[in-house]
Design a protein around this motif. Structure first.
Motif, short mmCIF file in Angstrom:
data_model
loop_
_atom_site.label_atom_id
_atom_site.label_comp_id
_atom_site.label_asym_id
_atom_site.label_seq_id
_atom_site.Cartn_x
_atom_site.Cartn_y
_atom_site.Cartn_z
N VAL A 90 56.84 28.27 36.79
CA VAL A 90 55.43 27.87 36.63
C VAL A 90 54.80 27.75 38.02
CG1 VAL A 90 53.87 26.09 35.74
CG2 VAL A 90 56.00 26.62 34.52
N TRP A 91 53.62 28.33 38.18
CA TRP A 91 52.91 28.22 39.46
C TRP A 91 52.46 26.77 39.67
CZ3 TRP A 91 52.88 31.49 43.38
CH2 TRP A 91 53.17 32.84 43.15
N ARG A 92 52.71 26.24 40.88
CA ARG A 92 52.30 24.90 41.26
C ARG A 92 51.56 24.96 42.59
NH1 ARG A 92 53.00 22.50 36.41
NH2 ARG A 92 55.20 22.23 35.82
N GLU A 93 50.89 23.86 42.93
CA GLU A 93 50.24 23.76 44.24
C GLU A 93 50.97 22.76 45.10
OE1 GLU A 93 45.90 23.30 46.42
OE2 GLU A 93 46.02 23.17 44.23
N ILE A 94 51.14 23.09 46.38
CA ILE A 94 51.85 22.23 47.33
C ILE A 94 50.83 21.54 48.22
CG2 ILE A 94 53.54 22.16 49.19
CD1 ILE A 94 54.73 22.85 46.47
N SER A 95 51.00 20.24 48.42
CA SER A 95 50.06 19.47 49.24
C SER A 95 50.48 19.50 50.71
CB SER A 95 50.00 18.03 48.75
OG SER A 95 51.21 17.36 49.05
N VAL A 96 49.64 18.88 51.55
CA VAL A 96 49.90 18.81 52.98
C VAL A 96 51.21 18.06 53.25
CG1 VAL A 96 49.04 17.85 55.16
CG2 VAL A 96 47.47 19.02 53.60
N CYS A 97 51.54 17.09 52.42
CA CYS A 97 52.77 16.32 52.60
C CYS A 97 53.94 16.86 51.78
CB CYS A 97 52.52 14.85 52.26
SG CYS A 97 51.40 14.03 53.41
N GLY A 98 53.74 18.00 51.13
CA GLY A 98 54.83 18.64 50.41
C GLY A 98 55.02 18.17 48.99
N ASN A 99 54.06 17.45 48.44
CA ASN A 99 54.16 17.06 47.04
C ASN A 99 53.72 18.20 46.12
OD1 ASN A 99 55.06 14.27 47.37
ND2 ASN A 99 53.04 13.91 48.28
N VAL A 100 54.17 18.16 44.87
CA VAL A 100 53.94 19.25 43.93
C VAL A 100 52.91 18.82 42.88
CG1 VAL A 100 55.03 20.83 42.29
CG2 VAL A 100 56.31 20.01 44.28
#
Length: 475
Positions: free
Chosen positions: A251-261
């Protein structure tokens, strides 16, 4: 570096506060550097430690103008002679006049979150001896290890001997303005086994800063830290199973600046972030895909690459194909796949295929099928569809030259090249075409399409690929 998006209601304390950051269970984002791809070769070492390789989809073995320095279609990440990672150290809540002073120290890495015109949160980073950092982006500045530019999109036009990739815009062509960030993302690799690699959105600029402006999507986390998203986002898809043995899309996810999903936003730059996905991580695994809104990268581990064909093995497969002396079933002339270095000019002996049936022929300029269907609303039917009728089975469809897939890292195994993607005609193993035909790749701001990994052409037909039917020599 200003990352614009949207803001959320934040109510930080107005006073200056200094406190240590929380130590999370996973290492924090480190710093990129200007070192060259092979700076992990230690004097006296026989074999440097390789963390993995990044392969840009849509380039069949090399960029159109050739691989040069940090601008290339494939980059191996090696252990550096000296660690260059960084990790969060302290957090400052400051008034805006103090921000410029805090960011002026070019020896100090930091991420600045502008909450309002009168208040910001600055997270300072300190050196981490346990990690190596590699930065990816459009910028050619020295801190970017892998320079990636937008690759031309395709809506299934059937072209592409080895050219562009589907990845951005909605017109199917090269965008006038890049949608890839100058400092798109960073990958952090642990220097000790098992050499875990993690990805984070955004990279440090020439002043060693990441700056999220007042309109950037950002928020305060439950443990009191800060986090945010980049304008067009960094998307990641980990394979659902083992990439080589059981290829299946995740599943496509988005990664944040701090590496959270996070789950995807409604569109790439939508103001509202998606829901936090707590049971998934930013740890890269063999077959993980990274989309930068303009180019998509594939992460391959050393173990995964050992199960893919080398350039020497691909050349051997090409010679085996030609040694079988495939012939055109109509002209009876012997066909031959061109050399791996020849990726733009069609050779006169090159095999062609009817992609709707798989019959392989030599080139001929007849067989165009006239449109016999009912006339459209305009009153007249088109003179010709541009498609061909196969003389063997009478099926009508695109008729394209066959090209051997030259980028071994995109293969799922080293099996014989028996299948081709439709409608571009790139040839590889059955397992490879089946695997990639199932993967939806991001296109534009919210669309997804399966595409040929070698050229980026959108796949067509029921399966997106076809088994090749060769005519053997009559003698």
């Amino acid at each position: 570096m200003v990352l614009e998006g949207s803001s959320e209601a934040l109510c930080p304390p107005p006073s200056l506060e200094l406190r240590p950051s929380c130590n999370k269970s996973q290492p924090s984002p480190p710093l990129g550097s200007s070192s060259q791809p092979h700076d992990g070769v230690f004097p006296g070492d026989k074999e440097p430690v390789k963390y993995g390789e990044l392969i840009v989809l849509g380039h069949n073995g090399s960029l159109a103008n050739g691989d040069k320095g940090r601008r290339r279609s494939r980059l191996a990440l090696y252990k550096r002679p000296k660690a260059n990672g960084v990790k969060p150290d302290v957090i400052h809540n400051v008034s805006t006049p103090l921000v410029s002073k805090a960011l002026s120290n070019k020896s100090q890495h930091s991420i600045s979150y502008t909450l309002s015109r009168s208040h910001s949160v600055i997270v300072e980073y300190t050196h981490d001896t346990n990690t190596d950092m590699f930065q990816i982006g459009r910028s050619t500045e020295s801190m970017i290890d892998f320079v990636v530019t937008d690759t031309a999109g395709s809506s299934g036009s059937g072209g592409g001997q080895g050219g562009g990739a589907a990845g951005e815009g909605g017109s199917g062509g090269q965008s006038a303005q890049s949608t890839i960030s100058r400092y798109a993302c960073r990958i952090m690799c642990e220097r000790s086994a098992p050499y875990t690699a993690r990805i984070y959105a955004a990279g440090f600029d020439s002043s060693k800063n990441i700056f999220l402006g007042e309109r950037a999507a950002k928020w305060r986390t439950s443990d009191g830290l800060m986090d945010g998203l980049t304008t067009n986002g960094v998307l990641v898809m980990h394979p659902a199973g083992e990439f080589v043995s059981e290829p299946a899309p995740g599943v496509w996810r988005e990664i944040s600046v701090c590496g959270n999903v996070f789950a995807l936003r409604e569109t790439r730059s939508a103001q509202q972030r998606g829901k936090l996905v707590e049971n998934e991580s930013n740890t890269l695994q063999d077959g993980s895909l990274i989309d930068l809104c303009g180019a998509t990268l594939l992460w391959r581990t050393p173990a995964g690459l050992r199960r893919t064909p080398t350039l020497k093995q691909l050349e051997s497969l090409r010679q085996e194909l030609n040694a079988a002396r495939p012939q055109c079933p109509v002209g009876f002339n012997t066909l031959a796949f061109p050399s791996l270095a020849q990726r733009e000019i069609v050779d006169k002996k090159q095999p062609w295929v009817y992609v709707n049936c798989g019959h392989v022929h030599g080139y001929h300029n007849w067989g165009y099928r006239k449109e016999k269907g009912p006339a459209g609303p305009g009153g007249t039917a088109p003179a010709s569809t541009g498609e061909r009728e196969c003389p063997m089975c009478r099926r009508v469809g695109p008729y394209v030259p066959l090209w051997l897939g030259c980028e071994g890292g995109l293969y799922l195994d080293a099996g014989p090249p028996t299948h081709a993607f439709c409608p571009c005609g790139h040839v590889c193993s059955e397992k490879t075409v089946v695997g990639w035909s199932q993967i939806p790749l991001p296109h534009g701001t919210h669309a997804f399409h399966a595409a040929c990994p070698f050229c980026g052409t959108w796949l067509t037909g029921e399966q997106g690929h076809i088994k090749l039917i060769f005519q053997g020599p009559v003698d």
